[in-house]
Write an enzyme that holds these catalytic residues in place. Sequence first.
Site, short mmCIF file in Angstrom:
data_model
loop_
_atom_site.label_atom_id
_atom_site.label_comp_id
_atom_site.label_asym_id
_atom_site.label_seq_id
_atom_site.Cartn_x
_atom_site.Cartn_y
_atom_site.Cartn_z
N SER A 184 0.82 -1.22 0.00
CA SER A 184 0.00 0.00 0.00
C SER A 184 0.85 1.26 0.00
CB SER A 184 -0.96 0.00 1.20
OG SER A 184 -0.25 0.00 2.43
N ASP A 191 -4.75 -2.47 -1.09
CA ASP A 191 -3.31 -2.18 -1.14
C ASP A 191 -2.98 -1.09 -2.16
OD1 ASP A 191 -2.14 -3.65 0.90
OD2 ASP A 191 -2.10 -5.47 -0.24
N ARG A 221 15.20 -1.89 6.77
CA ARG A 221 15.90 -2.48 7.91
C ARG A 221 17.22 -3.10 7.45
NH1 ARG A 221 11.39 -6.50 9.74
NH2 ARG A 221 11.01 -6.37 7.49
#
Length: 430
Positions: free
Chosen positions: A19, A173, A39
């Site tokens: 999304s 999404d 990350r």
Amino acid sequence: MNTAPLQGIKVVDFTEVQSGPSCTQMLAWLGAEVIKIERPGVGDATRGELQFDPTLPSYYFLQLNSDKKSLALNAKTPDGKAILTKLIKECDIFVENLHPGAMDKLGFSWEAVHALNPRCIYGTIKGFPVSSKFKDLKAYEPIAQVTACAASTTGWYEGEYNVPTQSGAALGDSNTGMHLLIGLLAALMQRERTGEGSYVYQSMHNACLNLCRIKTRDQLTLDKIGYLTQFPQYPDSKFPDFVPRSGNTEGSGVLGWTYRCKGYETDPNAYCYIIFQRGAKDFEAACKAFGFEDWLTNPDFNTADARDRHKQEIIDRVEAWTVDKDKYEIVKLLSPYGVPCAPVLSTKEVMSDQSLYDGNTLVKINQGGKIGEFVTVGCPFTISNYQPTYGPCPELGGDTDEILASIGYTAEQIASFKTNGTTAPETVKK
């Protein structure tokens, strides 16, 4: 002259999966500089989902992150927080789609970001509006569909498969990403007048509900008169007090249906969608196209209201006409008469249609390396004086050093971030 609409706009992209990335990718295609926060050592979850090769990012990731820069950053470390703070202070848009409360806990809520940079527009995607009793639920795409009328009104209306059915389109999404995009672009225009950024909140639920607008229209009608003339259940079945599933009916006042064509026994997409319009002249033309001129004098069919009452007879006769014809042949036969119709196309047929590689509809992106070229859906609209370019997706953290240097960090500091768990996985000391 560079005519990119968002030239000079800087975006910090704290989103993942679909999304949020669908929204920020469009910002990049419109010319913004998009810095994707990932990350360290892990990256966006879709890098490793549904992979075609365990050593390469998936098409899921590749189709949603073209033309972005990747900054590997652990925003939980003190240095990570300081780096994100610096980026926010000079960006125009900050976008996140983490679960409710996550950004607040991290220290980068709307209030915190607005204090850091009053001109920054803060875009957020959550599952539900803040007023909803479900506002704290962790939402996946089907969760939005089932709570926003989409699933309950989609699917077959009788028999074994009369079950709530989610759409194959990503209503919760990519649709949500495009809704957020509208809000962010509006906020940029607003900032031109006010000089101040605003908070743009987009829920997956509301994005789905917006596309189910006609179902809320149907509910209003049902509440008034107790039936819906455009539905296949009319006039032979009793309607419930809610909008039921309607199979392949068109959904408005015209009679639309999906008809079997030649080869349907072996090809699950050998079907054609055909619509009978309500106007007398349109219906007359359709009757001539099919060779059904007897309907023009038959009171069961020669008015739109009569056709509403005899849908199944129409469907049966039309399908007897279509079933021995190729779906493309049917379009050639009907379209000269102005009959709205089209073949049902599979993903393979659409992606093999070279006419759609027009620079926007479908585009080929050269990722290089083992991946090479892949296909994705391009910018869905065209601008007369601007053509997006479609570049590759970033390697995980591939732009980290460049981004950090651009906001004033030294080579020594950048090196230290890689060892203390800020921009690379922290090394476990033995």
